[in-house]
Scaffold this motif. Structure first.
Motif, PDB file in Angstrom:
ATOM      1  N   GLU A   1       1.008  -1.481   0.014  1.00 16.88           N
ATOM      2  CA  GLU A   1      -0.074   0.069  -0.073  1.00 16.88           C
ATOM      3  C   GLU A   1       1.007   1.383   0.494  1.00 16.88           C
ATOM      4  O   GLU A   1       0.484   2.028  -0.684  1.00 16.88           O
ATOM      5  CB  GLU A   1      -1.148  -0.104   1.773  1.00 16.88           C
ATOM      6  CG  GLU A   1      -1.196   1.669   1.288  1.00 16.88           C
ATOM      7  CD  GLU A   1      -2.481   1.854   0.297  1.00 16.88           C
ATOM      8  OE1 GLU A   1      -2.976   1.287  -0.584  1.00 16.88           O
ATOM      9  OE2 GLU A   1      -2.412   3.349   0.831  1.00 16.88           O
ATOM     10  N   GLU A   2       1.960   1.036   0.727  1.00 14.45           N
ATOM     11  CA  GLU A   2       2.937   2.577   1.231  1.00 14.45           C
ATOM     12  C   GLU A   2       3.375   2.406  -0.456  1.00 14.45           C
ATOM     13  O   GLU A   2       3.639   4.020  -0.996  1.00 14.45           O
ATOM     14  CB  GLU A   2       3.968   1.900   1.762  1.00 14.45           C
ATOM     15  CG  GLU A   2       3.351   2.738   3.292  1.00 14.45           C
ATOM     16  CD  GLU A   2       3.060   3.815   3.811  1.00 14.45           C
ATOM     17  OE1 GLU A   2       2.829   4.608   3.038  1.00 14.45           O
ATOM     18  OE2 GLU A   2       1.326   3.454   4.145  1.00 14.45           O
TER      19      GLU A   2
ATOM     20  N   SER B   1       0.691   4.209  -3.308  1.00 13.36           N
ATOM     21  CA  SER B   1       1.041   5.299  -2.787  1.00 13.36           C
ATOM     22  C   SER B   1       1.628   6.120  -2.945  1.00 13.36           C
ATOM     23  O   SER B   1       1.860   7.413  -3.292  1.00 13.36           O
ATOM     24  CB  SER B   1       0.770   5.468  -1.095  1.00 13.36           C
ATOM     25  OG  SER B   1       0.635   6.878  -1.202  1.00 13.36           O
TER      26      SER B   1
ATOM     27  N   LYS C   1       2.062   9.261  -5.766  1.00 14.29           N
ATOM     28  CA  LYS C   1       2.436  11.179  -5.035  1.00 14.29           C
ATOM     29  C   LYS C   1       3.055  11.496  -6.762  1.00 14.29           C
ATOM     30  O   LYS C   1       3.777  12.267  -6.830  1.00 14.29           O
ATOM     31  CB  LYS C   1       3.710  10.445  -3.551  1.00 14.29           C
ATOM     32  CG  LYS C   1       2.116  10.622  -2.623  1.00 14.29           C
ATOM     33  CD  LYS C   1       2.509   9.950  -1.644  1.00 14.29           C
ATOM     34  CE  LYS C   1       1.534  10.061  -0.232  1.00 14.29           C
ATOM     35  NZ  LYS C   1       1.915   8.691   1.037  1.00 14.29           N
TER      36      LYS C   1
ATOM     37  N   HIS D   1      -2.348   7.710  10.559  1.00 13.97           N
ATOM     38  CA  HIS D   1      -2.334   7.292  10.039  1.00 13.97           C
ATOM     39  C   HIS D   1      -2.282   6.108  10.063  1.00 13.97           C
ATOM     40  O   HIS D   1      -3.497   5.078   9.220  1.00 13.97           O
ATOM     41  CB  HIS D   1      -0.434   7.786   9.430  1.00 13.97           C
ATOM     42  CG  HIS D   1      -0.466   6.597   8.158  1.00 13.97           C
ATOM     43  ND1 HIS D   1       0.028   5.427   8.276  1.00 13.97           N
ATOM     44  CD2 HIS D   1      -0.286   7.243   7.221  1.00 13.97           C
ATOM     45  CE1 HIS D   1       0.649   5.113   7.144  1.00 13.97           C
ATOM     46  NE2 HIS D   1       0.494   5.724   6.156  1.00 13.97           N
TER      47      HIS D   1
ATOM     48  N   PRO E   1      -3.964   3.477   7.381  1.00 17.55           N
ATOM     49  CA  PRO E   1      -3.502   4.434   6.451  1.00 17.55           C
ATOM     50  C   PRO E   1      -3.854   4.656   4.459  1.00 17.55           C
ATOM     51  O   PRO E   1      -3.065   5.436   4.537  1.00 17.55           O
ATOM     52  CB  PRO E   1      -2.198   2.889   5.707  1.00 17.55           C
ATOM     53  CG  PRO E   1      -2.714   2.039   6.691  1.00 17.55           C
ATOM     54  CD  PRO E   1      -3.670   2.369   7.129  1.00 17.55           C
ATOM     55  N   GLN E   2      -4.622   3.714   4.155  1.00 14.91           N
ATOM     56  CA  GLN E   2      -5.294   4.427   2.697  1.00 14.91           C
ATOM     57  C   GLN E   2      -5.496   5.811   2.161  1.00 14.91           C
ATOM     58  O   GLN E   2      -4.871   5.804   1.765  1.00 14.91           O
ATOM     59  CB  GLN E   2      -5.871   2.818   2.158  1.00 14.91           C
ATOM     60  CG  GLN E   2      -6.310   3.445   0.210  1.00 14.91           C
ATOM     61  CD  GLN E   2      -6.927   1.538   0.456  1.00 14.91           C
ATOM     62  OE1 GLN E   2      -8.124   1.701  -0.322  1.00 14.91           O
ATOM     63  NE2 GLN E   2      -6.622   1.121  -0.610  1.00 14.91           N
TER      64      GLN E   2
ATOM     65  N   ASN F   1      -3.395   7.923   2.792  1.00 14.11           N
ATOM     66  CA  ASN F   1      -2.991   7.812   1.444  1.00 14.11           C
ATOM     67  C   ASN F   1      -3.072   9.098   0.430  1.00 14.11           C
ATOM     68  O   ASN F   1      -2.475   9.599  -0.203  1.00 14.11           O
ATOM     69  CB  ASN F   1      -2.193   6.431   1.349  1.00 14.11           C
ATOM     70  CG  ASN F   1      -0.964   6.187   2.164  1.00 14.11           C
ATOM     71  OD1 ASN F   1      -0.396   7.005   3.110  1.00 14.11           O
ATOM     72  ND2 ASN F   1      -0.274   4.653   2.446  1.00 14.11           N
TER      73      ASN F   1
END
Lengths: 188, 416
Positions: A125-126, A129, A133, B77, B81-82, B85
């Motif tokens: 997910e990070e 994202s 970004k 967060h 988290p999603q 983000n």
């Protein structure tokens, strides 16, 4: 008497021109700062991408014994991207890194165990994202560069830009393999 | 872009002036009705004072009032988290100076809103039901819609109008109730000395009742008419920010087809700030006339789906004209924009999620907001630990392993 009137007109004109130059100069500085800010936004996200990769590779390595090549490509692309100096160079290296990562994400689909790992899901997910970004920061940066470059090239601001050495900025164009090729349909 | 913002700022000022006018007129009529002709001026004075207090309060802490009235809880967060983000992605795309504060409303109905004074101090709230139902692209569309409200300075207007409208409604309700229960002006009606003035008094009382009923209605009509236009503008902005109108279209489709009961914490004053009307009636056709706070969802979806050429404001205006055959809600200056292409997004690989799974997930989000801690056992059972559970270890109910809990400091803080 006529000479004094002429003198007043000349002085007034001079002041008007100075005011206009100040106004244009300030607008140019504001635009340039926005471009710089846009670039630093991209930079922050690129750094974050570089920081995420070792974690991701470490988590995935245990599950993906037969994907040594994929990991090597990512690690190499990462160090190339970290060593890039100019905007064009960075754009090229980051494009390759993005390619390697999207390939990696496709390979992950074959490892159900890895996809069930909570830690990996969080990292995924990070990463998703961060990729988004970067794309949005790029979008924003290119918008800013467009209005800055327009201002520099158009009259009368181009005169002021020439006087104070405002130079054109490069767009951040990343052409990934996915954008170059026609998407292939697969029946997995 | 700047044209949009300027129009919005001007509208905010016009609306505040109209609100002031309505409030002052109400004060005059009420004062007159209760205390006779000599009561008119003090009535106006009191109304002016009320208006000033309302304006100051809504400017200083209107967002906090609205968030509290909607039972939104600030989250970190770690809770989702999603969501965090996606909000940050849209913050970057919009070039916003600061990250908005993120709130979750513990309600299964899918909805969202934004509030705040300026882009520097904005807040964004979504319901647990929305998070449970939407995938990443759809959530991005909704967040982008809210981000557009922030970017267009809609949030200041909506916050001010929401608090002031609430004030007008409250004031006239107090008056009406007082009149109906006969506690106001009753000593005059039954006083034998002023029999002659009784007729005039009655007429004025009738006018006062009429004004008390009409004033909030009028205020609301104006508010609604303006807020519908804002919804279209925010949809256009969302398409431009995400470069992907289909995300928002699919999100709206899911929200429209949703069968959960309407949002519990919404009311007349706060309804216009949500992305879709939280008060719409189940089953029956929604009102789509002058009094509707939101444009019909089906129309919004059709417009977004019609944007096949690009995602600039001009493309949205063209799609709008093709679908509604009405004048575009966008200011002319926004339409001279250069072309903005649509982003190509790979179709989501994940299969259809079952309704049962969604309900499960919504429940998990709500627990997390309330400070529950989640622990995954080695047997892959997910154990949900309430925030007031204080023992250091817990036994897994399936495989009876003993698991140790992280200490109090490590746990995600419970929402306010």
């Amino acid at each position: 008497m006529p000479t004094t009137i002429a003198l007043i007109v000349i002085v007034a004109l001079f002041f008007l021109i100075v005011l206009a130059v100040i106004g244009i100069y300030n607008a140019l500085v504001r635009l340039r700062n926005q471009v710089d800010n846009g670039w630093s936004q991209i930079d922050v996200q690129l750094k974050r991408r570089h920081d995420l990769i070792p974690n991701l590779v470490e988590t995935a390595r245990g599950y993906m014994k037969h994907e040594r090549e994929t990991f090597e490509t990512i690690t190499k692309a990462r160090s190339a991207a970290m060593g890039a100096r100019t905007v064009t160079e960075a754009a090229q290296a980051e494009g390759q890194l993005a390619d390697a990562l999207s390939k990696f994400m496709l390979v992950v689909e074959n490892y159900p165990d890895l996809k069930a790992n909570q830690n990996f899901l969080a990292l995924q997910e990070e990463l998703t994202s961060t990729e988004n970004k970067i794309a949005f920061a790029r979008q924003n940066y290119n918008d800013q560069v467009l209005s800055y470059n327009n201002k520099i090239q158009m009259f009368p601001s181009n005169v002021v830009a020439g006087m104070f050495a405002f130079t054109k900025r490069d767009f951040f164009e990343v052409q990934t393999a996915a954008e170059r090729e026609v998407p292939k349909v697969s029946f997995a | 872009m700047w044209e949009l913002i300027r129009t919005n700022k001007r509208n905010s000022i016009v609306l505040m002036a109209v609100m002031a006018g309505v409030l002052l007129a109400l004060g005059l009529v009420i004062g007159w009705a209760v205390f006779g002709p000599e009561g008119g001026l003090p009535g106006v004075g009191i109304a002016a004072l009320v208006w000033m207090v309302l304006t100051l309060v809504s400017l200083a802490s209107g967002d906090q009032i609205l968030l509290a009235a909607s039972r939104a809880q600030p989250v970190t967060h770690d809770v989702h988290p999603q969501l965090f983000n996606v909000v940050e992605e849209m913050k970057i795309a919009a070039g916003l100076p600061a990250m908005p504060k993120v709130y979750i409303i513990n309600d299964p109905a899918p909805n969202a809103f934004a509030t705040g004074r300026s882009p520097q101090s904005a807040s964004l709230a979504v319901t647990a039901g929305l998070l449970g139902r939407l995938n990443r692209d759809e959530l991005q569309g909704v967040v982008a819609h809210e981000m557009s409200h922030i970017l267009h300075r809609d949030i200041l207007y909506v916050t001010l109008a929401g608090v002031m409208l609430g004030g007008v409604v409250l004031l006239s309700q107090v008056f009406l109730r007082g009149l109906l229960h006969g506690s106001l002006g009753s000593h005059r009606r039954y006083s034998p000395q002023r029999r002659g003035g009784g007729q005039a008094q009655l007429v004025i009382a009738l006018i006062a009742i009429l004004a008390a009923v009409l004033a909030p209605l009028m205020a609301q009509l104006l508010y609604f008419a303006l807020s519908r236009r804002r919804e279209y503008l925010a949809d256009a902005g969302a398409a431009r920010l995400t470069r992907y109108p289909e995300g928002l279209a699919r999100a709206l489709e899911k929200i429209a087809g949703d069968a959960t009961p309407p949002l519990a914490a919404a009311n007349d004053a706060t309804a216009p700030m949500y992305i879709v009307n939280p008060l719409r009636k189940r089953g029956g056709r929604s009102v789509s006339g002058w009094t509707s706070t939101h444009p019909p969802i089906a129309e919004r979806i059709r417009i977004l789906r019609n944007m096949s050429q690009g995602v600039s404001y001009r493309d949205y205006a063209q799609a709008f004209a093709a679908v509604t055959h009405a004048r575009s809600p966008l200011p002319a200056a926004a339409l001279t924009e250069e072309e903005v292409p649509i982003r190509s997004v790979p179709a989501p690989a994940v299969g259809q999620e079952t309704a049962g799974r969604q309900v499960h997930e919504i429940g998990d989000i709500m627990r997390k907001v309330n400070g529950f801690h989640f622990l995954t056992c080695a047997c892959s059972l997910k154990i949900k630990i309430p925030p007031d559970f204080n023992a250091g270890t817990i036994r897994c109910p399936r495989c009876s392993r003993t698991l140790s809990l992280p200490s109090g400091q490590d746990r995600p803080p419970a929402g306010g």
